[in-house]
Structures are given as C-alpha cells and as structure tokens.
Scaffold this motif. Structure first.
Motif, PDB file in Angstrom:
ATOM      1  N   LEU A  13       0.752  -1.321   0.167  1.00  0.00           N
ATOM      2  CA  LEU A  13      -0.093  -0.035   0.006  1.00  0.00           C
ATOM      3  C   LEU A  13       0.846   1.220  -0.047  1.00  0.00           C
ATOM      4  O   LEU A  13       2.162   1.202   0.435  1.00  0.00           O
ATOM      5  CB  LEU A  13      -1.000   0.113   1.463  1.00  0.00           C
ATOM      6  N   SER A  14       0.109   2.206  -0.213  1.00  0.00           N
ATOM      7  CA  SER A  14       0.957   3.762  -0.267  1.00  0.00           C
ATOM      8  C   SER A  14       0.696   4.384   0.972  1.00  0.00           C
ATOM      9  O   SER A  14      -0.573   4.048   1.570  1.00  0.00           O
ATOM     10  CB  SER A  14       0.612   4.577  -1.394  1.00  0.00           C
ATOM     11  N   PRO A  15       1.395   5.274   1.667  1.00  0.00           N
ATOM     12  CA  PRO A  15       0.856   5.995   2.630  1.00  0.00           C
ATOM     13  C   PRO A  15      -0.214   6.730   2.345  1.00  0.00           C
ATOM     14  O   PRO A  15      -0.527   7.356   1.237  1.00  0.00           O
ATOM     15  CB  PRO A  15       2.087   7.161   2.751  1.00  0.00           C
ATOM     16  N   GLY A  16      -1.166   7.048   3.283  1.00  0.00           N
ATOM     17  CA  GLY A  16      -2.330   7.600   2.922  1.00  0.00           C
ATOM     18  C   GLY A  16      -3.635   6.615   2.785  1.00  0.00           C
ATOM     19  O   GLY A  16      -4.562   6.824   2.840  1.00  0.00           O
ATOM     20  N   GLU A  17      -3.331   5.536   2.377  1.00  0.00           N
ATOM     21  CA  GLU A  17      -4.210   4.384   2.072  1.00  0.00           C
ATOM     22  C   GLU A  17      -4.660   3.567   3.148  1.00  0.00           C
ATOM     23  O   GLU A  17      -4.226   3.656   4.277  1.00  0.00           O
ATOM     24  CB  GLU A  17      -3.672   3.398   1.074  1.00  0.00           C
ATOM     25  N   ARG A  18      -5.839   3.167   2.970  1.00  0.00           N
ATOM     26  CA  ARG A  18      -6.605   2.152   3.984  1.00  0.00           C
ATOM     27  C   ARG A  18      -6.200   0.683   4.009  1.00  0.00           C
ATOM     28  O   ARG A  18      -5.975   0.146   2.617  1.00  0.00           O
ATOM     29  CB  ARG A  18      -8.167   2.272   3.940  1.00  0.00           C
ATOM     30  N   GLY A  19      -5.884   0.288   5.036  1.00  0.00           N
ATOM     31  CA  GLY A  19      -5.178  -1.129   5.120  1.00  0.00           C
ATOM     32  C   GLY A  19      -6.227  -2.084   5.718  1.00  0.00           C
ATOM     33  O   GLY A  19      -6.685  -1.813   6.931  1.00  0.00           O
ATOM     34  N   THR A  20      -6.617  -3.072   5.057  1.00  0.00           N
ATOM     35  CA  THR A  20      -7.607  -4.321   5.560  1.00  0.00           C
ATOM     36  C   THR A  20      -6.908  -5.446   5.805  1.00  0.00           C
ATOM     37  O   THR A  20      -6.518  -5.980   4.835  1.00  0.00           O
ATOM     38  CB  THR A  20      -8.975  -4.296   5.076  1.00  0.00           C
ATOM     39  N   LEU A  21      -6.843  -6.098   7.191  1.00  0.00           N
ATOM     40  CA  LEU A  21      -6.097  -7.106   7.402  1.00  0.00           C
ATOM     41  C   LEU A  21      -7.037  -8.325   8.057  1.00  0.00           C
ATOM     42  O   LEU A  21      -7.847  -7.792   8.869  1.00  0.00           O
ATOM     43  CB  LEU A  21      -4.822  -7.091   8.474  1.00  0.00           C
ATOM     44  N   ARG A  61      -6.456   5.617  14.278  1.00  0.00           N
ATOM     45  CA  ARG A  61      -6.530   5.251  12.779  1.00  0.00           C
ATOM     46  C   ARG A  61      -6.277   3.530  12.818  1.00  0.00           C
ATOM     47  O   ARG A  61      -6.734   2.905  11.928  1.00  0.00           O
ATOM     48  CB  ARG A  61      -5.248   5.583  11.991  1.00  0.00           C
ATOM     49  N   PHE A  62      -6.136   3.040  14.099  1.00  0.00           N
ATOM     50  CA  PHE A  62      -6.011   1.456  14.090  1.00  0.00           C
ATOM     51  C   PHE A  62      -7.380   1.182  14.744  1.00  0.00           C
ATOM     52  O   PHE A  62      -7.693   1.598  15.857  1.00  0.00           O
ATOM     53  CB  PHE A  62      -4.934   0.774  15.089  1.00  0.00           C
ATOM     54  N   SER A  63      -8.092   0.142  14.218  1.00  0.00           N
ATOM     55  CA  SER A  63      -9.436  -0.263  14.562  1.00  0.00           C
ATOM     56  C   SER A  63      -9.466  -1.778  14.329  1.00  0.00           C
ATOM     57  O   SER A  63      -9.008  -2.257  13.231  1.00  0.00           O
ATOM     58  CB  SER A  63     -10.615   0.508  13.961  1.00  0.00           C
ATOM     59  N   GLY A  64     -10.140  -2.526  15.249  1.00  0.00           N
ATOM     60  CA  GLY A  64     -10.262  -4.072  15.194  1.00  0.00           C
ATOM     61  C   GLY A  64     -11.830  -4.004  15.143  1.00  0.00           C
ATOM     62  O   GLY A  64     -12.504  -3.518  16.037  1.00  0.00           O
ATOM     63  N   SER A  65     -12.196  -5.352  14.539  1.00  0.00           N
ATOM     64  CA  SER A  65     -13.612  -5.728  14.682  1.00  0.00           C
ATOM     65  C   SER A  65     -13.489  -7.142  14.687  1.00  0.00           C
ATOM     66  O   SER A  65     -12.668  -7.872  14.164  1.00  0.00           O
ATOM     67  CB  SER A  65     -14.257  -5.138  13.520  1.00  0.00           C
ATOM     68  N   GLY A  66     -14.916  -7.801  14.590  1.00  0.00           N
ATOM     69  CA  GLY A  66     -15.116  -9.182  14.595  1.00  0.00           C
ATOM     70  C   GLY A  66     -15.260  -9.921  15.697  1.00  0.00           C
ATOM     71  O   GLY A  66     -15.129  -9.406  16.928  1.00  0.00           O
ATOM     72  N   SER A  67     -15.875 -11.154  15.756  1.00  0.00           N
ATOM     73  CA  SER A  67     -15.879 -12.224  16.909  1.00  0.00           C
ATOM     74  C   SER A  67     -16.141 -13.452  16.345  1.00  0.00           C
ATOM     75  O   SER A  67     -16.397 -13.595  14.989  1.00  0.00           O
ATOM     76  CB  SER A  67     -16.977 -11.533  17.812  1.00  0.00           C
ATOM     77  N   GLY A  68     -15.932 -14.426  17.190  1.00  0.00           N
ATOM     78  CA  GLY A  68     -16.051 -15.869  16.788  1.00  0.00           C
ATOM     79  C   GLY A  68     -14.918 -16.267  15.939  1.00  0.00           C
ATOM     80  O   GLY A  68     -14.023 -16.769  16.685  1.00  0.00           O
ATOM     81  N   THR A  69     -14.834 -16.333  14.634  1.00  0.00           N
ATOM     82  CA  THR A  69     -14.106 -17.034  13.878  1.00  0.00           C
ATOM     83  C   THR A  69     -13.271 -15.806  12.883  1.00  0.00           C
ATOM     84  O   THR A  69     -12.149 -16.044  12.409  1.00  0.00           O
ATOM     85  CB  THR A  69     -14.196 -18.151  12.951  1.00  0.00           C
ATOM     86  N   ASP A  70     -13.975 -14.698  12.560  1.00  0.00           N
ATOM     87  CA  ASP A  70     -13.623 -13.595  11.701  1.00  0.00           C
ATOM     88  C   ASP A  70     -13.196 -12.623  12.077  1.00  0.00           C
ATOM     89  O   ASP A  70     -14.132 -11.915  12.724  1.00  0.00           O
ATOM     90  CB  ASP A  70     -14.344 -13.855  10.747  1.00  0.00           C
ATOM     91  N   PHE A  71     -11.676 -11.909  11.892  1.00  0.00           N
ATOM     92  CA  PHE A  71     -11.503 -10.632  12.569  1.00  0.00           C
ATOM     93  C   PHE A  71     -10.892  -9.877  11.510  1.00  0.00           C
ATOM     94  O   PHE A  71      -9.979 -10.546  10.739  1.00  0.00           O
ATOM     95  CB  PHE A  71     -10.658 -10.964  13.779  1.00  0.00           C
ATOM     96  N   LEU A  73      -8.458  -6.144  11.087  1.00  0.00           N
ATOM     97  CA  LEU A  73      -7.476  -5.055  11.425  1.00  0.00           C
ATOM     98  C   LEU A  73      -7.594  -3.997  10.490  1.00  0.00           C
ATOM     99  O   LEU A  73      -7.221  -4.391   9.388  1.00  0.00           O
ATOM    100  CB  LEU A  73      -6.165  -5.245  11.969  1.00  0.00           C
ATOM    101  N   THR A  74      -8.146  -2.636  10.739  1.00  0.00           N
ATOM    102  CA  THR A  74      -8.157  -1.758   9.929  1.00  0.00           C
ATOM    103  C   THR A  74      -7.190  -0.652  10.185  1.00  0.00           C
ATOM    104  O   THR A  74      -7.172  -0.141  11.185  1.00  0.00           O
ATOM    105  CB  THR A  74      -9.471  -1.150   9.750  1.00  0.00           C
ATOM    106  N   ILE A  75      -6.495  -0.178   9.308  1.00  0.00           N
ATOM    107  CA  ILE A  75      -5.582   1.026   9.434  1.00  0.00           C
ATOM    108  C   ILE A  75      -6.190   2.091   8.542  1.00  0.00           C
ATOM    109  O   ILE A  75      -6.153   1.936   7.166  1.00  0.00           O
ATOM    110  CB  ILE A  75      -4.229   0.765   9.176  1.00  0.00           C
ATOM    111  N   SER A  76      -6.806   3.089   8.852  1.00  0.00           N
ATOM    112  CA  SER A  76      -7.624   4.030   8.193  1.00  0.00           C
ATOM    113  C   SER A  76      -7.079   4.693   7.153  1.00  0.00           C
ATOM    114  O   SER A  76      -7.212   4.794   5.886  1.00  0.00           O
ATOM    115  CB  SER A  76      -8.280   4.715   9.188  1.00  0.00           C
ATOM    116  N   ARG A  77      -5.812   5.345   7.475  1.00  0.00           N
ATOM    117  CA  ARG A  77      -4.899   5.997   6.718  1.00  0.00           C
ATOM    118  C   ARG A  77      -3.422   5.720   7.196  1.00  0.00           C
ATOM    119  O   ARG A  77      -2.907   6.188   8.121  1.00  0.00           O
ATOM    120  CB  ARG A  77      -4.954   7.521   6.881  1.00  0.00           C
TER     121      ARG A  77
END
Lengths: 106, 119
Positions: A13-21, A61-71, A73-77
């Motif tokens: 990714l490039s700086p400023g982009e959103r990352g979804t892990l 800018r770091f956020s986590g979500s999910g429960s059970g088996t699927d999670f 991590l999002t880095i917004s920018r």
C-alpha cells in the motif's frame, strides 16, 4: 489447537491508503483476540485486545472488529511508521498466534 | 515505567541447554503472569508457556513440555526460561512478555534474546 490464518501474507500500500488485514480462527475464540505490530529488530507491540479495544497510546487510525472466527484489523490512513508486520493472537481457550501480514510500501 | 530487560545473546551447541532471564521493573512483579514467546528467523510468533509471578504456577505449550522449565525469583523480580536438548530449529529470538491482568494477551514485551544453536 486453534489455528489462526492471516491474509494476505503481504499487503502493498501507499501512505494515506486504507489497510484491511484479516485473521481467521479454526474455531470460535469469542472476542479473545489481540493484534500486535512488529518492526524489524523490535519486539511486538500490543495494538488491540478484546478484538476491538485499542491499547493505551495506540492512535485511533487503528481499529479492530469481529468475533467468533473472523476478525479484521483496519488502518484507516497509513502513516510511514505503520509499515510493519501485524500478527493476531487468540487467548480463548488456549494461546496461539497467526503467521503475520507484512504491510509494505507500494 | 514498565520494563522487561532480558539477558544477552547466546550461542549453544546441539544438545546443550540455555537459560534466558527477564528482569522486571516499574510494577509489582507478584501481581502478574509472564509468558515466553519465540520467533525463528523469518517466521511468526510461537507461544511457549507462562508462569505466575505470584505463586510460580506454570503451564507449558504441549510442543515444549518435558524440554522447558520456567521459574521466577521474586527477590530479584526476574523470570527465567530454560530450554534443554537444543536443536538447530530452536534458533530463534526468545521474548518474555507480561500478561494482562484480565486476559491472556501481552501488554509489555522484553527486547528479545537471540539464541543460536549451531555445531
């Protein structure tokens, strides 16, 4: 033993982009999941616990979500200091880590 | 501030043992549990086990049972991890980490100790 599978293996990714892990567990771990950031030659650093609670001092800018088996991590920018390896860890019922996702500069 | 200071780099021959230390400061040692986590070169993190700083109770990952011993010395606020019968695939950076009070995630980490196993 609960197996954690992280995807993708590498995210370019490039700086400023959103990352979804992604982190997927082989069986339910409820919300007992943490995320860590690790830079070369350094120890891991706790980012998120309880699937979605940021550790003290972690930017929003770091956020986590999910429960059970699927999670997720999002880095917004992405900031330049965010390029690193990210690992998930489950702590219910046993303890194990995922293999990691490397976020590198495109 | 919370600090976990680990002992230095070790080089061992196959079949030998290694003992890594982790000295804690900045908090009450006996209120916490400590874990050991290792990372082979280019690989992910691997949990090895934990030890209570309060009463010395331990739990080891099945993979390491019989080969690892974790201990503490409350007088020096130090946790130890001894691994025996070393093999080349034990070459890794070994970390100690402080476990959170409420759940088994790792709030603080030591700087890591490189253990190289080579003939």
């Amino acid at each position: 033993e609960i197996v954690l599978t992280q995807s993708p293996g590498t995210l370019s990714l490039s700086p400023g982009e959103r990352g979804t892990l992604s982190c997927r567990a082989s069986q339910s771990v409820s919300s007992n999941l943490a995320w860590y950031q690790q830079k070369p030659g350094q120890a891991p650093r706790l980012l998120i616990y309880g699937a979605s609670t940021r550790a003290p001092g972690i930017p929003d800018r770091f956020s986590g979500s999910g429960s059970g088996t699927d999670f997720t991590l999002t880095i917004s920018r992405l900031e330049p200091e965010d390029f690193a390896v990210y690992s998930c860890q489950q702590y219910g019922p046993s303890l194990s880590f995922g293999g990691g996702t490397k976020v590198d500069i495109k | 501030q919370v600090q976990l200071l680990q002992s230095g780099t070790e080089v061992k021959k196959p079949g030998a043992s290694v003992k890594v230390s982790c000295r804690a400061s900045g908090f009450t040692f006996t209120r916490y549990t400590f874990s050991w986590v290792r990372q082979a070169p280019g690989e992910g993190l691997e949990w090895m086990g934990w030890i209570s700083g309060y009463n010395g109770n331990t739990r080891y990952a099945q993979k390491f049972q019989g080969r690892v011993t974790m201990t503490t010395d409350t007088s020096t606020r130090t946790a130890y991890m001894e691994l025996r019968s070393l093999r080349s695939d034990d070459t890794a950076v070994y970390y100690c980490a402080r476990v959170a009070v409420t759940d088994f995630y790792f709030e603080y980490w030591g700087q890591g100790t490189l253990v190289t196993v080579s003939s």
